[in-house]
Design a protein around this motif. Structure first.
Motif, PDB file in Angstrom:
ATOM      1  N   UNK A 166      40.744  76.017  36.067  1.00  7.10           N
ATOM      2  CA  UNK A 166      39.372  75.564  36.304  1.00  7.10           C
ATOM      3  C   UNK A 166      39.342  74.051  36.158  1.00  7.10           C
ATOM      4  N   UNK A 167      38.285  73.438  36.666  1.00  6.88           N
ATOM      5  CA  UNK A 167      38.097  72.002  36.504  1.00  6.88           C
ATOM      6  C   UNK A 167      36.944  71.778  35.533  1.00  6.88           C
ATOM      7  N   UNK A 168      37.246  71.130  34.412  1.00 11.44           N
ATOM      8  CA  UNK A 168      36.247  70.840  33.382  1.00 11.44           C
ATOM      9  C   UNK A 168      35.833  69.379  33.500  1.00 11.44           C
ATOM     10  N   UNK A 169      34.532  69.168  33.619  1.00 13.27           N
ATOM     11  CA  UNK A 169      33.980  67.819  33.704  1.00 13.27           C
ATOM     12  C   UNK A 169      33.099  67.620  32.478  1.00 13.27           C
ATOM     13  N   UNK A 170      33.680  67.183  31.354  1.00 13.28           N
ATOM     14  CA  UNK A 170      32.920  67.132  30.102  1.00 13.28           C
ATOM     15  C   UNK A 170      31.645  66.311  30.187  1.00 13.28           C
ATOM     16  N   UNK A 171      31.673  65.190  30.910  1.00 17.65           N
ATOM     17  CA  UNK A 171      30.503  64.314  30.949  1.00 17.65           C
ATOM     18  C   UNK A 171      29.333  64.923  31.712  1.00 17.65           C
ATOM     19  N   UNK A 172      29.578  65.997  32.443  1.00 13.80           N
ATOM     20  CA  UNK A 172      28.496  66.726  33.113  1.00 13.80           C
ATOM     21  C   UNK A 172      28.196  68.068  32.446  1.00 13.80           C
ATOM     22  N   UNK A 173      28.969  68.432  31.422  1.00 18.35           N
ATOM     23  CA  UNK A 173      28.834  69.777  30.878  1.00 18.35           C
ATOM     24  C   UNK A 173      29.114  70.826  31.930  1.00 18.35           C
ATOM     25  N   UNK A 174      30.076  70.556  32.796  1.00 15.83           N
ATOM     26  CA  UNK A 174      30.336  71.370  33.989  1.00 15.83           C
ATOM     27  C   UNK A 174      31.733  71.953  33.961  1.00 15.83           C
ATOM     28  N   UNK A 175      31.842  73.218  34.343  1.00 20.23           N
ATOM     29  CA  UNK A 175      33.122  73.818  34.703  1.00 20.23           C
ATOM     30  C   UNK A 175      33.010  74.346  36.125  1.00 20.23           C
TER      31      UNK A 175
END
Length: 294
Positions: A166-175
Protein backbone atom coordinates in the motif's frame (compact mmCIF):
# COMPACT_ATOMS: atom_id res chain seq x y z
CA UNK A 1 -10.07 16.36 -2.47
CA UNK A 2 -8.69 16.29 1.11
CA UNK A 3 -5.63 18.52 1.49
CA UNK A 4 -2.77 19.11 3.92
CA UNK A 5 -0.80 22.25 3.21
CA UNK A 6 0.15 21.95 -0.44
CA UNK A 7 -0.50 18.19 -0.56
CA UNK A 8 -3.80 16.72 -1.78
CA UNK A 9 -5.26 13.68 -3.51
CA UNK A 10 -7.92 13.05 -6.14
CA UNK A 11 -9.52 9.81 -7.30
CA UNK A 12 -10.64 8.72 -10.77
CA UNK A 13 -13.07 5.78 -10.72
CA UNK A 14 -13.26 3.91 -14.02
CA UNK A 15 -16.74 2.44 -14.44
CA UNK A 16 -17.26 -1.34 -14.77
CA UNK A 17 -16.64 -2.77 -18.23
CA UNK A 18 -18.10 -6.00 -19.69
CA UNK A 19 -16.08 -9.19 -19.81
CA UNK A 20 -15.96 -11.39 -22.88
CA UNK A 21 -18.08 -14.05 -21.16
CA UNK A 22 -21.50 -15.05 -22.52
CA UNK A 23 -22.74 -16.93 -19.45
CA UNK A 24 -24.39 -14.56 -16.96
CA UNK A 25 -23.86 -14.50 -13.22
CA UNK A 26 -26.37 -16.82 -11.44
CA UNK A 27 -28.45 -13.81 -10.35
CA UNK A 28 -28.84 -12.85 -14.03
CA UNK A 29 -26.26 -10.04 -14.15
CA UNK A 30 -23.92 -9.70 -17.10
CA UNK A 31 -20.32 -10.59 -16.27
CA UNK A 32 -18.56 -7.29 -15.61
CA UNK A 33 -15.22 -6.17 -14.23
CA UNK A 34 -15.33 -4.18 -11.02
CA UNK A 35 -14.89 -0.38 -11.02
CA UNK A 36 -11.23 0.63 -10.80
CA UNK A 37 -9.88 3.43 -8.62
CA UNK A 38 -6.87 5.45 -9.76
CA UNK A 39 -5.39 7.92 -7.28
CA UNK A 40 -3.39 11.09 -7.93
CA UNK A 41 -1.41 12.35 -4.93
CA UNK A 42 -0.13 15.81 -5.75
CA UNK A 43 1.56 18.94 -4.52
CA UNK A 44 1.72 22.36 -6.13
CA UNK A 45 3.68 21.11 -9.16
CA UNK A 46 4.36 17.37 -9.04
CA UNK A 47 2.25 14.24 -8.61
CA UNK A 48 2.37 10.47 -8.10
CA UNK A 49 -0.21 8.20 -9.74
CA UNK A 50 -1.29 5.00 -8.00
CA UNK A 51 -2.68 1.93 -9.81
CA UNK A 52 -3.02 2.80 -13.50
CA UNK A 53 -5.98 0.97 -15.05
CA UNK A 54 -6.47 -2.08 -17.26
CA UNK A 55 -7.40 -1.11 -20.81
CA UNK A 56 -6.07 1.31 -23.39
CA UNK A 57 -9.34 3.24 -23.38
CA UNK A 58 -9.26 3.59 -19.60
CA UNK A 59 -5.66 4.76 -19.74
CA UNK A 60 -6.55 7.45 -22.27
CA UNK A 61 -9.30 8.77 -19.99
CA UNK A 62 -7.06 8.68 -16.92
CA UNK A 63 -4.25 10.32 -18.87
CA UNK A 64 -6.52 13.17 -19.94
CA UNK A 65 -7.58 13.57 -16.31
CA UNK A 66 -3.95 13.78 -15.18
CA UNK A 67 -3.10 16.22 -17.96
CA UNK A 68 -6.04 18.44 -16.98
CA UNK A 69 -4.64 18.66 -13.45
CA UNK A 70 -1.60 20.47 -14.81
CA UNK A 71 0.70 18.44 -12.55
CA UNK A 72 4.08 16.98 -13.50
CA UNK A 73 3.75 13.21 -13.05
CA UNK A 74 7.02 11.89 -11.59
CA UNK A 75 6.15 8.32 -10.56
CA UNK A 76 3.53 5.63 -11.20
CA UNK A 77 3.10 3.17 -8.34
CA UNK A 78 1.35 -0.22 -8.48
CA UNK A 79 0.04 -1.67 -5.23
CA UNK A 80 0.04 -5.29 -6.43
CA UNK A 81 0.51 -7.54 -9.42
CA UNK A 82 -3.03 -8.07 -10.73
CA UNK A 83 -3.04 -6.73 -14.27
CA UNK A 84 -5.94 -4.35 -13.71
CA UNK A 85 -3.64 -2.28 -11.48
CA UNK A 86 -0.63 -1.93 -13.80
CA UNK A 87 -1.12 -3.16 -17.39
CA UNK A 88 -1.31 0.44 -18.68
CA UNK A 89 1.60 1.70 -16.58
CA UNK A 90 3.89 1.69 -19.63
CA UNK A 91 1.46 3.79 -21.66
CA UNK A 92 1.11 6.29 -18.83
CA UNK A 93 4.85 6.39 -18.18
CA UNK A 94 5.56 7.09 -21.85
CA UNK A 95 2.93 9.82 -22.05
CA UNK A 96 4.17 11.67 -18.96
CA UNK A 97 7.84 10.72 -18.70
CA UNK A 98 7.26 9.06 -15.33
CA UNK A 99 9.03 6.14 -13.62
CA UNK A 100 7.06 2.99 -12.75
CA UNK A 101 7.76 1.74 -9.23
CA UNK A 102 6.57 -1.14 -7.05
CA UNK A 103 7.67 -3.33 -4.18
CA UNK A 104 9.81 -6.40 -4.79
CA UNK A 105 6.88 -8.71 -4.02
CA UNK A 106 4.58 -6.85 -6.40
CA UNK A 107 7.12 -7.01 -9.22
CA UNK A 108 7.26 -10.79 -8.81
CA UNK A 109 3.45 -10.95 -9.11
CA UNK A 110 3.54 -8.63 -12.14
CA UNK A 111 5.66 -11.21 -13.94
CA UNK A 112 3.19 -13.95 -12.99
CA UNK A 113 0.26 -11.96 -14.34
CA UNK A 114 2.18 -11.17 -17.52
CA UNK A 115 2.77 -14.90 -17.97
CA UNK A 116 -0.91 -15.84 -17.63
CA UNK A 117 -2.13 -12.90 -19.67
CA UNK A 118 -2.81 -14.82 -22.95
CA UNK A 119 -5.06 -17.41 -21.31
CA UNK A 120 -6.71 -15.10 -18.79
CA UNK A 121 -6.64 -11.32 -19.26
CA UNK A 122 -6.67 -11.26 -23.07
CA UNK A 123 -9.54 -13.75 -23.19
CA UNK A 124 -11.64 -11.53 -20.93
CA UNK A 125 -10.73 -8.31 -22.77
CA UNK A 126 -9.59 -9.22 -26.30
CA UNK A 127 -7.77 -6.41 -28.09
CA UNK A 128 -8.32 -3.95 -25.24
CA UNK A 129 -5.08 -4.25 -23.27
CA UNK A 130 -1.83 -2.67 -24.54
CA UNK A 131 1.58 -4.32 -24.61
CA UNK A 132 2.64 -4.43 -20.98
CA UNK A 133 6.21 -5.47 -20.26
CA UNK A 134 7.18 -5.36 -16.59
CA UNK A 135 9.25 -2.17 -16.23
CA UNK A 136 8.65 -1.40 -12.55
CA UNK A 137 11.65 -0.87 -10.28
CA UNK A 138 11.98 -0.74 -6.52
CA UNK A 139 12.93 2.48 -4.73
CA UNK A 140 15.52 2.83 -1.95
CA UNK A 141 14.02 2.41 1.48
CA UNK A 142 10.56 2.04 -0.06
CA UNK A 143 10.23 5.82 0.11
CA UNK A 144 9.14 8.38 -2.47
CA UNK A 145 9.39 12.13 -1.89
CA UNK A 146 6.78 14.50 -3.26
CA UNK A 147 7.69 18.15 -2.81
CA UNK A 148 9.27 17.44 0.56
CA UNK A 149 6.52 15.04 1.74
CA UNK A 150 7.39 11.38 2.29
CA UNK A 151 5.26 8.67 0.70
CA UNK A 152 5.88 5.22 2.20
CA UNK A 153 5.54 1.94 0.31
CA UNK A 154 4.40 -0.59 2.92
CA UNK A 155 4.48 -4.30 2.10
CA UNK A 156 1.56 -6.14 3.72
CA UNK A 157 1.81 -9.66 2.27
CA UNK A 158 -1.24 -11.53 0.96
CA UNK A 159 -4.57 -9.79 0.47
CA UNK A 160 -6.62 -10.79 -2.58
CA UNK A 161 -3.30 -11.94 -4.07
CA UNK A 162 0.32 -12.36 -3.00
CA UNK A 163 2.93 -9.63 -2.79
CA UNK A 164 0.58 -6.78 -1.91
CA UNK A 165 1.67 -3.32 -0.77
CA UNK A 166 0.00 0.00 0.00
CA UNK A 167 1.04 3.63 -0.29
CA UNK A 168 0.96 5.53 3.01
CA UNK A 169 0.88 9.32 2.86
CA UNK A 170 1.25 10.35 6.51
CA UNK A 171 0.82 14.09 5.90
CA UNK A 172 -2.63 13.42 4.43
CA UNK A 173 -3.66 10.67 6.84
CA UNK A 174 -4.10 8.63 3.66
CA UNK A 175 -3.51 5.04 2.64
CA UNK A 176 -3.97 4.10 -1.00
CA UNK A 177 -4.74 0.48 -0.27
CA UNK A 178 -5.18 -1.28 -3.59
CA UNK A 179 -7.12 -4.49 -2.93
CA UNK A 180 -6.24 -4.88 0.75
CA UNK A 181 -9.40 -2.90 1.52
CA UNK A 182 -12.62 -2.82 -0.54
CA UNK A 183 -15.29 -0.12 -0.50
CA UNK A 184 -18.81 -1.14 -1.52
CA UNK A 185 -17.68 -3.76 -4.10
CA UNK A 186 -17.68 -7.55 -3.77
CA UNK A 187 -14.24 -8.77 -2.75
CA UNK A 188 -12.21 -11.08 -4.99
CA UNK A 189 -11.93 -14.30 -2.98
CA UNK A 190 -10.55 -16.65 -5.63
CA UNK A 191 -7.02 -16.60 -4.17
CA UNK A 192 -8.11 -16.73 -0.51
CA UNK A 193 -8.10 -20.49 0.14
CA UNK A 194 -5.54 -22.30 2.34
CA UNK A 195 -5.21 -19.59 4.96
CA UNK A 196 -5.47 -16.73 2.50
CA UNK A 197 -8.29 -15.01 4.36
CA UNK A 198 -6.35 -15.09 7.62
CA UNK A 199 -3.36 -13.60 5.84
CA UNK A 200 -5.67 -10.98 4.36
CA UNK A 201 -6.90 -10.07 7.85
CA UNK A 202 -3.28 -9.54 8.92
CA UNK A 203 -2.80 -7.21 5.95
CA UNK A 204 -5.90 -5.27 6.99
CA UNK A 205 -4.43 -4.90 10.47
CA UNK A 206 -1.18 -3.54 9.04
CA UNK A 207 -3.20 -0.86 7.23
CA UNK A 208 -5.25 -0.12 10.35
CA UNK A 209 -2.08 0.29 12.40
CA UNK A 210 -1.02 3.12 10.07
CA UNK A 211 -4.01 5.02 11.57
CA UNK A 212 -5.32 6.50 8.31
CA UNK A 213 -8.28 8.84 8.20
CA UNK A 214 -8.81 8.25 4.47
CA UNK A 215 -8.44 5.03 2.49
CA UNK A 216 -8.70 4.84 -1.29
CA UNK A 217 -9.49 1.27 -2.26
CA UNK A 218 -8.62 -0.38 -5.55
CA UNK A 219 -12.29 -1.14 -6.19
CA UNK A 220 -14.87 1.26 -4.81
CA UNK A 221 -18.42 2.42 -5.28
CA UNK A 222 -17.87 6.00 -6.39
CA UNK A 223 -20.94 7.08 -4.42
CA UNK A 224 -19.14 6.24 -1.15
CA UNK A 225 -16.59 8.34 0.72
CA UNK A 226 -13.06 7.29 1.71
CA UNK A 227 -13.69 6.94 5.45
CA UNK A 228 -10.97 4.61 6.71
CA UNK A 229 -12.70 3.14 9.76
CA UNK A 230 -15.82 2.19 7.80
CA UNK A 231 -13.93 0.61 4.89
CA UNK A 232 -11.71 -1.42 7.23
CA UNK A 233 -14.67 -2.68 9.26
CA UNK A 234 -16.66 -3.62 6.16
CA UNK A 235 -13.71 -5.46 4.60
CA UNK A 236 -13.25 -7.51 7.76
CA UNK A 237 -16.98 -8.24 7.95
CA UNK A 238 -16.93 -9.60 4.39
CA UNK A 239 -14.02 -11.95 5.14
CA UNK A 240 -15.72 -13.16 8.34
CA UNK A 241 -18.97 -13.79 6.47
CA UNK A 242 -17.09 -15.74 3.80
CA UNK A 243 -15.63 -18.05 6.46
CA UNK A 244 -19.02 -18.52 8.11
CA UNK A 245 -20.96 -19.19 4.92
CA UNK A 246 -18.33 -21.42 3.31
CA UNK A 247 -18.71 -23.72 6.31
CA UNK A 248 -22.52 -23.73 5.98
CA UNK A 249 -22.91 -24.37 2.24
CA UNK A 250 -21.85 -27.38 0.20
CA UNK A 251 -21.76 -25.75 -3.23
CA UNK A 252 -20.78 -22.42 -4.79
CA UNK A 253 -24.34 -21.50 -5.70
CA UNK A 254 -25.57 -21.73 -2.13
CA UNK A 255 -22.59 -19.72 -0.89
CA UNK A 256 -23.09 -17.11 -3.62
CA UNK A 257 -26.74 -16.50 -2.78
CA UNK A 258 -26.03 -16.41 0.95
CA UNK A 259 -23.31 -13.79 0.47
CA UNK A 260 -25.61 -11.75 -1.79
CA UNK A 261 -28.27 -11.82 0.89
CA UNK A 262 -25.71 -10.69 3.49
CA UNK A 263 -24.27 -7.93 1.26
CA UNK A 264 -27.06 -6.83 -1.11
CA UNK A 265 -25.66 -3.36 -1.80
CA UNK A 266 -22.16 -4.31 -2.92
CA UNK A 267 -21.35 -3.83 -6.59
CA UNK A 268 -20.43 -6.56 -9.08
CA UNK A 269 -21.78 -9.94 -7.94
CA UNK A 270 -19.75 -11.43 -10.79
CA UNK A 271 -16.58 -11.00 -8.73
CA UNK A 272 -18.25 -12.92 -5.91
CA UNK A 273 -19.34 -15.71 -8.25
CA UNK A 274 -15.86 -16.11 -9.71
CA UNK A 275 -14.44 -16.40 -6.23
CA UNK A 276 -17.11 -18.88 -5.16
CA UNK A 277 -16.37 -21.21 -8.07
CA UNK A 278 -12.64 -21.10 -7.34
CA UNK A 279 -13.06 -21.68 -3.60
CA UNK A 280 -15.30 -24.72 -4.03
CA UNK A 281 -12.86 -26.24 -6.47
CA UNK A 282 -10.28 -25.95 -3.69
CA UNK A 283 -12.71 -27.54 -1.22
CA UNK A 284 -13.42 -30.55 -3.44
CA UNK A 285 -11.81 -33.77 -2.11
CA UNK A 286 -8.79 -35.04 -3.98
CA UNK A 287 -9.60 -38.29 -5.85
CA UNK A 288 -7.85 -41.45 -4.70
CA UNK A 289 -5.35 -43.27 -6.96
CA UNK A 290 -8.03 -45.18 -8.86
CA UNK A 291 -10.92 -42.75 -8.56
CA UNK A 292 -12.30 -41.49 -11.84
CA UNK A 293 -10.22 -43.85 -13.99
CA UNK A 294 -11.81 -45.84 -16.82
Amino acid sequence: MPTSGTLAYDVFVADPIPQNVTEPVPNGDRRMFSPLSVTLVHGERDAVLVDPPLTTAQAEAVGDWVAASGKNLTHIFATHGHGDHWFTAGLMAERFGATVVASEGTIKEMHRNAAIRPQFWDKLFPGQIPDAPVTAVTVPGDRLTLEGHELHIVEVGHSDTDGTSVLHVPDLGLVVAGDVIYNGVHQYLAESADGGRDAWRKAVTVVEDLRPRHIVTGHKNKELDDDAARAIAETRAYLDAADELLARHDDPLGFFHAMLERFPDRLNPGALWGGAVALYKEKAPTPGPSAGRR
